[in-house]
Design a protein around this motif. Structure first.
Motif, PDB file in Angstrom:
ATOM      1  N   ILE A 152     -18.218   1.887  12.859  1.00 36.57           N
ATOM      2  CA  ILE A 152     -19.242   2.898  13.140  1.00 36.57           C
ATOM      3  C   ILE A 152     -19.692   2.848  14.595  1.00 36.57           C
ATOM      4  N   SER A 153     -19.544   1.707  15.240  1.00 32.13           N
ATOM      5  CA  SER A 153     -19.977   1.573  16.624  1.00 32.13           C
ATOM      6  C   SER A 153     -19.019   2.242  17.608  1.00 32.13           C
ATOM      7  N   LYS A 154     -17.771   2.510  17.166  1.00 32.78           N
ATOM      8  CA  LYS A 154     -16.761   3.030  18.086  1.00 32.78           C
ATOM      9  C   LYS A 154     -16.114   4.332  17.635  1.00 32.78           C
ATOM     10  N   MET A 155     -16.091   4.622  16.356  1.00 37.54           N
ATOM     11  CA  MET A 155     -15.315   5.747  15.843  1.00 37.54           C
ATOM     12  C   MET A 155     -15.835   7.093  16.327  1.00 37.54           C
ATOM     13  N   ALA A 156     -14.957   8.082  16.341  1.00 40.58           N
ATOM     14  CA  ALA A 156     -15.326   9.464  16.639  1.00 40.58           C
ATOM     15  C   ALA A 156     -15.600  10.192  15.334  1.00 40.58           C
ATOM     16  N   PRO A 157     -16.419  11.270  15.362  1.00 41.58           N
ATOM     17  CA  PRO A 157     -16.733  12.007  14.128  1.00 41.58           C
ATOM     18  C   PRO A 157     -15.494  12.447  13.359  1.00 41.58           C
ATOM     19  N   GLY A 158     -14.446  12.828  14.055  1.00 45.41           N
ATOM     20  CA  GLY A 158     -13.234  13.295  13.387  1.00 45.41           C
ATOM     21  C   GLY A 158     -12.480  12.212  12.641  1.00 45.41           C
ATOM     22  N   ASP A 159     -12.816  10.928  12.913  1.00 45.44           N
ATOM     23  CA  ASP A 159     -12.115   9.832  12.255  1.00 45.44           C
ATOM     24  C   ASP A 159     -12.452   9.724  10.772  1.00 45.44           C
ATOM     25  N   ALA A 160     -13.472  10.443  10.326  1.00 47.77           N
ATOM     26  CA  ALA A 160     -13.821  10.439   8.903  1.00 47.77           C
ATOM     27  C   ALA A 160     -12.834  11.264   8.094  1.00 47.77           C
ATOM     28  N   SER A 161     -11.995  12.036   8.769  1.00 48.28           N
ATOM     29  CA  SER A 161     -10.881  12.742   8.120  1.00 48.28           C
ATOM     30  C   SER A 161      -9.616  11.922   8.357  1.00 48.28           C
ATOM     31  N   PHE A 162      -8.861  11.656   7.301  1.00 50.68           N
ATOM     32  CA  PHE A 162      -7.702  10.792   7.468  1.00 50.68           C
ATOM     33  C   PHE A 162      -6.725  10.955   6.314  1.00 50.68           C
ATOM     34  N   THR A 163      -5.497  10.512   6.549  1.00 48.95           N
ATOM     35  CA  THR A 163      -4.493  10.356   5.502  1.00 48.95           C
ATOM     36  C   THR A 163      -4.058   8.902   5.508  1.00 48.95           C
ATOM     37  N   ALA A 164      -4.110   8.266   4.349  1.00 49.83           N
ATOM     38  CA  ALA A 164      -3.784   6.841   4.260  1.00 49.83           C
ATOM     39  C   ALA A 164      -2.779   6.606   3.140  1.00 49.83           C
ATOM     40  N   PRO A 165      -1.750   5.792   3.397  1.00 50.80           N
ATOM     41  CA  PRO A 165      -0.777   5.458   2.353  1.00 50.80           C
ATOM     42  C   PRO A 165      -1.331   4.388   1.425  1.00 50.80           C
ATOM     43  N   PHE A 166      -0.789   4.315   0.209  1.00 52.23           N
ATOM     44  CA  PHE A 166      -1.172   3.241  -0.702  1.00 52.23           C
ATOM     45  C   PHE A 166       0.014   2.825  -1.554  1.00 52.23           C
ATOM     46  N   LYS A 167      -0.055   1.584  -2.018  1.00 52.61           N
ATOM     47  CA  LYS A 167       0.935   1.047  -2.948  1.00 52.61           C
ATOM     48  C   LYS A 167       0.181   0.185  -3.946  1.00 52.61           C
ATOM     49  N   LEU A 168       0.072   0.663  -5.167  1.00 54.72           N
ATOM     50  CA  LEU A 168      -0.683  -0.022  -6.209  1.00 54.72           C
ATOM     51  C   LEU A 168       0.301  -0.669  -7.175  1.00 54.72           C
ATOM     52  N   VAL A 169       0.358  -1.992  -7.139  1.00 55.68           N
ATOM     53  CA  VAL A 169       1.326  -2.749  -7.932  1.00 55.68           C
ATOM     54  C   VAL A 169       0.680  -3.219  -9.227  1.00 55.68           C
ATOM     55  N   ALA A 170       1.337  -2.928 -10.346  1.00 54.19           N
ATOM     56  CA  ALA A 170       0.796  -3.274 -11.665  1.00 54.19           C
ATOM     57  C   ALA A 170       0.757  -4.786 -11.854  1.00 54.19           C
ATOM     58  N   GLU A 171      -0.358  -5.273 -12.367  1.00 50.00           N
ATOM     59  CA  GLU A 171      -0.526  -6.702 -12.638  1.00 50.00           C
ATOM     60  C   GLU A 171      -0.280  -7.027 -14.105  1.00 50.00           C
ATOM     61  N   ARG A 172      -0.003  -5.998 -14.912  1.00 49.73           N
ATOM     62  CA  ARG A 172       0.330  -6.195 -16.325  1.00 49.73           C
ATOM     63  C   ARG A 172       0.997  -4.925 -16.832  1.00 49.73           C
ATOM     64  N   ASN A 173       1.594  -4.977 -18.016  1.00 50.20           N
ATOM     65  CA  ASN A 173       2.124  -3.780 -18.673  1.00 50.20           C
ATOM     66  C   ASN A 173       0.955  -2.993 -19.242  1.00 50.20           C
ATOM     67  N   ASP A 174       0.850  -1.727 -18.878  1.00 52.56           N
ATOM     68  CA  ASP A 174      -0.290  -0.943 -19.363  1.00 52.56           C
ATOM     69  C   ASP A 174      -0.064   0.528 -19.053  1.00 52.56           C
ATOM     70  N   TYR A 175      -1.083   1.338 -19.340  1.00 58.46           N
ATOM     71  CA  TYR A 175      -1.095   2.747 -18.972  1.00 58.46           C
ATOM     72  C   TYR A 175      -2.085   2.942 -17.829  1.00 58.46           C
ATOM     73  N   ILE A 176      -1.819   3.935 -16.978  1.00 56.61           N
ATOM     74  CA  ILE A 176      -2.761   4.307 -15.920  1.00 56.61           C
ATOM     75  C   ILE A 176      -3.195   5.745 -16.149  1.00 56.61           C
ATOM     76  N   HIS A 177      -4.497   5.933 -16.251  1.00 53.75           N
ATOM     77  CA  HIS A 177      -5.060   7.270 -16.461  1.00 53.75           C
ATOM     78  C   HIS A 177      -5.806   7.801 -15.240  1.00 53.75           C
TER      79      HIS A 177
END
Length: 383
Positions: A269-294
């Motif tokens: 917050i001390s350095k960012m520009a107002p436009g930095d609140a808009s973003f695209t970010a990658p993710f990789k969510l690895v399952a820790e058990r056998n299950d369903y995701i809703h």
């Protein structure tokens, strides 16, 4: 799996308490909400705008955001969120060296609780800016508690008021909304920073991080989403489509979590520009058990890194509940996932073009697993 307590869509900020997120926050994040501190007064901090003379008087829906903070209930709820309020109190009282003889700007002061903390910690002067009708109550609270010579309450929008001073040493604010960015008060803090903060000044809190995880949620999804397929024998699935687009603000049971937690974005917050609140970010969510995701679930952490010891709190499902709860994004697909398989994709976040206080979210995700193969794009609107 177990069901969440009490649900709410994207009304205003909601209530309770939190501590360190076990699965994802930085190891240095020290949560101080449970430490012994002086009793909290029944006061608070937020932001808004009005023209009427009576708190709680009727306004049009266009004034909803500003008017909502004129009501006492919202302030009571936030004040009773002990994780939120006591963390701020501890940051201020346990780091008096930051505040001694300094000029402080409290952005969105609400009933003035943060300003009172700062004054008690030895601030030279505190300017409490509040644009809702609660500013009138804040003035009375400041006077009642004997701080009128230290705290000046200014009623109006930060972007429109003029401070009696050219610069301030510290900006403090509780600007975070649901999903961190809903209501978008962050830009107001950044505006104040750029206009008034001295070069080596401090913004509190100064770091905020948004996280993502995935949950099993069959029972509740049936109750909230699939319900519309058959309503007393009638097909109302057109509402179902809309309800899927509205993220649900609710408390998630940690036992529902199926995957790891992924850091999406950290904001300085001390350095960012107002436009930095808009973003695209990658993710990789690895399952820790056998299950369903809703559903995918978003939450955030904030930290105060300028303190003697880095301090902060998490709003994650493995932490004590806060009034921010978590943000649940239901998926159109039910994902059957095996341990070690991953849901991959990216999330795009941006203020709504129609109302910058609202948030538009685009989610791209795919799973290529043993029992399930899917690739989809979904859009969500926090309103």
């Amino acid at each position: 799996m177990g069901r969440r307590k009490g649900s709410s869509n994207n009304n205003k900020k909601s209530s309770n308490s939190s501590t360190t997120e076990n699965s994802s926050p930085p190891n240095h994040l020290q949560v101080t909400a449970d430490e012994d501190v002086e009793e909290i007064s029944n006061l608070d901090n937020s932001t808004c705008d009005p023209t009427d003379d009576v708190i709680g008087s009727d306004k049009t829906s266009a004034d909803y955001y500003f008017d909502s903070y004129s009501h006492f209930g919202i302030h009571e709820e936030m004040l009773k969120d002990t994780v939120r309020t006591k963390t701020y109190q501890n940051v201020i009282y346990q780091n008096k060296f930051l505040f001694k003889d300094k000029i402080v700007l409290d952005v969105g002061a609400g009933t003035g609780i943060l300003s009172l903390f700062c004054a008690k910690a030895g601030a030279k002067h505190v300017y409490a800016v509040e644009c809702s009708l609660m500013a009138d109550m804040a003035k009375e609270i400041v006077q009642t508690n004997g701080f009128s010579d230290v705290i000046t309450v200014l009623k109006g929008k930060v972007e429109e008021i003029e401070l009696p001073v050219s610069h301030v040493d510290i900006i403090i604010s509780e600007w975070m909304g649901y999903f961190l960015l809903f209501e978008n008060m962050l830009n107001t803090v950044l505006y104040a920073r750029d206009k008034w903060l001295i070069n080596d000044g401090i913004v509190l809190p100064d770091k905020a991080s948004l996280y993502l995880t995935a949950i099993e949620d069959a029972e509740y999804k049936d109750d909230k989403i699939e319900f519309w397929d058959n309503v007393y024998g009638f097909n109302m699935s057109c509402i179902k489509k809309q309800s899927m687009m509205e993220p649900l603000v609710d408390t998630v049971d940690q036992n529902q979590i199926v995957t790891n937690c992924q850091l999406l974005k950290t904001m300085d917050i001390s350095k960012m520009a107002p436009g930095d609140a808009s973003f695209t970010a990658p993710f990789k969510l690895v399952a820790e058990r056998n299950d369903y995701i809703h559903a995918l679930v978003a939450y955030f952490d904030v930290s105060f890194t300028k303190c003697h010891k880095i301090t902060g709190f998490s709003t994650g499902p493995r932490s004590r509940t806060t009034h921010w709860k978590q943000t649940v994004l239901y998926l159109e697909d039910v994902l059957t996932i095996c341990e070690g398989e991953a849901v991959v994709g990216n999330m795009t976040v941006a203020p709504s073009k129609n109302n910058p206080r609202d948030v538009d979210i685009m989610l791209k995700y795919s799973l290529n697993g043993q029992h399930c193969s899917v690739s989809r794009i979904q859009h969500y609107k926090m309103r």
